[in-house]
Design a protein around this motif. Structure first.
Motif, mmCIF file in Angstrom:
data_model
loop_
_atom_site.group_PDB
_atom_site.id
_atom_site.type_symbol
_atom_site.label_atom_id
_atom_site.label_comp_id
_atom_site.label_asym_id
_atom_site.label_seq_id
_atom_site.Cartn_x
_atom_site.Cartn_y
_atom_site.Cartn_z
ATOM 1 N N LEU A 121 0.835 -1.207 0.000
ATOM 2 C CA LEU A 121 0.000 0.000 0.000
ATOM 3 C C LEU A 121 0.873 1.262 0.000
ATOM 4 C CD1 LEU A 121 -2.835 -1.046 2.488
ATOM 5 C CD2 LEU A 121 -3.008 -0.779 0.008
ATOM 6 N N ASP A 122 1.929 1.233 0.823
ATOM 7 C CA ASP A 122 2.852 2.367 0.870
ATOM 8 C C ASP A 122 3.521 2.595 -0.482
ATOM 9 O OD1 ASP A 122 2.194 2.728 3.493
ATOM 10 O OD2 ASP A 122 4.013 1.755 4.283
ATOM 11 N N ALA A 123 3.907 1.457 -1.106
ATOM 12 C CA ALA A 123 4.554 1.548 -2.414
ATOM 13 C C ALA A 123 3.597 2.117 -3.457
ATOM 14 C CB ALA A 123 5.072 0.182 -2.853
ATOM 15 N N LEU A 124 2.336 1.636 -3.376
ATOM 16 C CA LEU A 124 1.326 2.143 -4.312
ATOM 17 C C LEU A 124 1.066 3.631 -4.093
ATOM 18 C CD1 LEU A 124 -1.230 -0.830 -4.310
ATOM 19 C CD2 LEU A 124 0.286 -0.139 -6.179
ATOM 20 N N GLU A 125 1.003 4.015 -2.816
ATOM 21 C CA GLU A 125 0.786 5.436 -2.505
ATOM 22 C C GLU A 125 1.936 6.294 -3.004
ATOM 23 O OE1 GLU A 125 -1.371 8.603 -1.282
ATOM 24 O OE2 GLU A 125 -2.015 6.487 -1.286
ATOM 25 N N LYS A 126 3.134 5.757 -2.819
ATOM 26 C CA LYS A 126 4.316 6.471 -3.296
ATOM 27 C C LYS A 126 4.282 6.615 -4.818
ATOM 28 C CE LYS A 126 9.355 6.441 -3.128
ATOM 29 N NZ LYS A 126 10.564 5.718 -2.684
ATOM 30 N N LEU A 127 3.915 5.483 -5.485
ATOM 31 C CA LEU A 127 3.806 5.530 -6.941
ATOM 32 C C LEU A 127 2.746 6.539 -7.383
ATOM 33 C CD1 LEU A 127 4.067 1.740 -7.878
ATOM 34 C CD2 LEU A 127 5.718 3.537 -8.431
ATOM 35 N N LYS A 128 1.631 6.550 -6.633
ATOM 36 C CA LYS A 128 0.556 7.490 -6.948
ATOM 37 C C LYS A 128 1.038 8.934 -6.813
ATOM 38 C CE LYS A 128 -4.169 8.651 -5.596
ATOM 39 N NZ LYS A 128 -5.277 8.350 -4.658
ATOM 40 N N THR A 129 1.779 9.179 -5.699
ATOM 41 C CA THR A 129 2.310 10.526 -5.472
ATOM 42 C C THR A 129 3.309 10.908 -6.556
ATOM 43 O OG1 THR A 129 2.033 10.253 -3.074
ATOM 44 C CG2 THR A 129 3.534 12.005 -3.831
ATOM 45 N N GLU A 130 4.180 9.955 -6.886
ATOM 46 C CA GLU A 130 5.177 10.214 -7.919
ATOM 47 C C GLU A 130 4.508 10.455 -9.278
ATOM 48 O OE1 GLU A 130 7.783 6.892 -7.795
ATOM 49 O OE2 GLU A 130 8.951 7.658 -6.087
ATOM 50 N N ARG A 131 3.439 9.664 -9.514
ATOM 51 C CA ARG A 131 2.724 9.837 -10.775
ATOM 52 C C ARG A 131 2.069 11.218 -10.839
ATOM 53 N NH1 ARG A 131 -2.076 5.933 -13.213
ATOM 54 N NH2 ARG A 131 -2.418 7.155 -15.130
ATOM 55 N N SER A 132 1.513 11.632 -9.716
ATOM 56 C CA SER A 132 0.884 12.957 -9.651
ATOM 57 C C SER A 132 1.913 14.050 -9.883
ATOM 58 C CB SER A 132 0.198 13.134 -8.292
ATOM 59 O OG SER A 132 -0.355 14.428 -8.183
ATOM 60 N N GLU A 133 3.075 13.917 -9.233
ATOM 61 C CA GLU A 133 4.141 14.898 -9.418
ATOM 62 C C GLU A 133 4.635 14.898 -10.863
ATOM 63 O OE1 GLU A 133 5.262 17.127 -7.341
ATOM 64 O OE2 GLU A 133 3.840 16.495 -5.775
ATOM 65 N N PHE A 134 4.710 13.682 -11.406
ATOM 66 C CA PHE A 134 5.154 13.546 -12.802
ATOM 67 C C PHE A 134 4.173 14.251 -13.752
ATOM 68 C CE2 PHE A 134 4.977 11.257 -16.861
ATOM 69 C CZ PHE A 134 6.272 11.400 -17.292
ATOM 70 N N ASN A 135 2.864 14.023 -13.477
ATOM 71 C CA ASN A 135 1.840 14.662 -14.315
ATOM 72 C C ASN A 135 1.915 16.189 -14.212
ATOM 73 O OD1 ASN A 135 0.819 12.264 -15.300
ATOM 74 N ND2 ASN A 135 -0.721 12.055 -13.689
ATOM 75 N N LYS A 136 2.124 16.666 -12.947
ATOM 76 C CA LYS A 136 2.255 18.107 -12.763
ATOM 77 C C LYS A 136 3.469 18.644 -13.519
ATOM 78 C CE LYS A 136 0.086 18.357 -8.177
ATOM 79 N NZ LYS A 136 0.308 18.678 -6.754
ATOM 80 N N LYS B 82 5.816 21.329 -18.196
ATOM 81 C CA LYS B 82 6.683 21.297 -19.367
ATOM 82 C C LYS B 82 5.877 21.530 -20.638
ATOM 83 C CE LYS B 82 10.635 18.565 -17.806
ATOM 84 N NZ LYS B 82 10.482 18.875 -16.401
ATOM 85 N N GLU B 83 4.680 20.947 -20.690
ATOM 86 C CA GLU B 83 3.827 21.164 -21.852
ATOM 87 C C GLU B 83 3.451 22.637 -21.963
ATOM 88 O OE1 GLU B 83 0.573 18.531 -21.283
ATOM 89 O OE2 GLU B 83 1.559 16.803 -22.228
ATOM 90 N N GLY B 84 3.179 23.244 -20.790
ATOM 91 C CA GLY B 84 2.880 24.680 -20.783
ATOM 92 C C GLY B 84 4.077 25.483 -21.252
ATOM 93 N N ASP B 85 5.267 25.097 -20.757
ATOM 94 C CA ASP B 85 6.492 25.791 -21.177
ATOM 95 C C ASP B 85 6.710 25.625 -22.674
ATOM 96 O OD1 ASP B 85 6.875 26.530 -18.582
ATOM 97 O OD2 ASP B 85 8.332 24.950 -18.134
ATOM 98 N N ILE B 86 6.445 24.414 -23.155
ATOM 99 C CA ILE B 86 6.613 24.151 -24.590
ATOM 100 C C ILE B 86 5.634 24.996 -25.410
ATOM 101 C CG2 ILE B 86 6.293 22.408 -26.385
ATOM 102 C CD1 ILE B 86 7.365 20.336 -24.369
ATOM 103 N N GLU B 87 4.388 25.114 -24.911
ATOM 104 C CA GLU B 87 3.380 25.910 -25.615
ATOM 105 C C GLU B 87 3.774 27.384 -25.632
ATOM 106 O OE1 GLU B 87 0.173 26.325 -27.978
ATOM 107 O OE2 GLU B 87 0.956 24.439 -27.164
ATOM 108 N N VAL B 88 4.280 27.859 -24.488
ATOM 109 C CA VAL B 88 4.748 29.246 -24.430
ATOM 110 C C VAL B 88 5.903 29.463 -25.392
ATOM 111 C CG1 VAL B 88 5.879 30.968 -22.969
ATOM 112 C CG2 VAL B 88 3.959 29.646 -22.070
ATOM 113 N N LEU B 89 6.833 28.494 -25.391
ATOM 114 C CA LEU B 89 7.978 28.573 -26.287
ATOM 115 C C LEU B 89 7.524 28.542 -27.747
ATOM 116 C CD1 LEU B 89 11.052 28.648 -26.611
ATOM 117 C CD2 LEU B 89 11.052 26.151 -26.495
ATOM 118 N N LYS B 90 6.551 27.664 -28.025
ATOM 119 C CA LYS B 90 6.031 27.558 -29.392
ATOM 120 C C LYS B 90 5.379 28.874 -29.824
ATOM 121 C CE LYS B 90 2.914 24.743 -32.230
ATOM 122 N NZ LYS B 90 2.088 25.870 -32.684
ATOM 123 N N THR B 91 4.588 29.454 -28.923
ATOM 124 C CA THR B 91 3.945 30.736 -29.225
ATOM 125 C C THR B 91 4.979 31.823 -29.477
ATOM 126 O OG1 THR B 91 2.026 30.138 -27.856
ATOM 127 C CG2 THR B 91 2.332 32.479 -28.378
#
Length: 220
Positions: free
Chosen positions: A23-38, A43-52
């Motif tokens: 459960l701890d490992a899953l929670e950690k993975l969930k947290t890491e996944r959330s941080e990764f998504n953020k 980065k996608e926002g930065d890329i869009e700004v850069l593209k603009t």
């Protein structure tokens, strides 16, 4: 029996511990996944700004390039226009009304040459269709005992004038001018002063009054 129960309790404890770790490992993975998504979204926002920004810079570069090319094309066109001098030349002779009076324009009615169609035989006036440096020449023949001032004028301003006349003989005189003429200016030959009603131009088979001009170099 007691040993068996202890063993079962230990197994249950181990299973609970393992479950908690999972459960701890899953929670950690969930947290890491959330941080990764953020981080990915950032980065996608930065890329869009850069593209603009890149799109804006490319548009700006295109505008500047178009302006540069347009200016270059205009410069090339100007150079080509300056390099090319069209043929404009005329010559006319024979003055029908040979009586003289002050400011009277000499009208040469017989056109010998009129390349560019700038000379008008009905008015005696050359109208410049092209700005440039021109050479004009007039042959003026007077009866004897006449004294007059004749000039070639541009835009009603004498650019070349002189006094003609002889007491005993009719004579022909040449007057010329090399001058800059603007597009639309009128060039003509006229009697500027001392032209009285009893004085007139002389003209016969051997002496014919004439007016001619040629464009030497075009200007813009």
């Amino acid at each position: 029996m007691i040993r068996q129960e202890i063993k079962v309790e230990k197994m249950k404890s181990d299973m609970q511990l393992t479950e908690q770790r999972v459960l701890d490992a899953l929670e950690k993975l969930k947290t890491e996944r959330s941080e990764f998504n953020k981080d990915l979204m950032k980065k996608e926002g930065d890329i869009e700004v850069l593209k603009t920004k890149m799109d804006e810079e490319l548009k700006g570069m295109k505008v500047k390039t178009d302006e540069t090319m347009d200016n270059f094309s205009k410069e090339v066109q100007t150079i080509q226009e300056l390099a090319f001098t069209p043929i404009i030349a005329f010559k006319a002779d024979t003055v029908g009304d040979r009586s003289l009076e002050n400011n009277k324009v000499f009208v040469y009615s017989n056109i010998i040459l009129n390349i560019g169609d700038a000379y008008n035989k009905d008015t005696g006036v050359f109208v410049a269709h092209v700005s440039g440096l021109y050479l004009f020449t007039a042959l003026v023949c007077l009866i004897d005992n006449s004294w007059v001032l004749v000039g070639i004028t541009v835009f009603d301003t004498p650019i070349s004038k002189t006094a003609f006349g002889d007491k005993n003989w009719w004579k022909c005189y040449t007057i010329n001018a090399i001058t800059a003429v603007e597009k639309g200016n009128e060039v003509l030959v006229k009697c500027t002063a001392n032209c009285e009603s009893n004085e007139k131009l002389h003209e016969d088979t051997y002496a014919i009054n004439s007016f001619s001009g040629v464009l030497i170099h075009k200007t813009v």
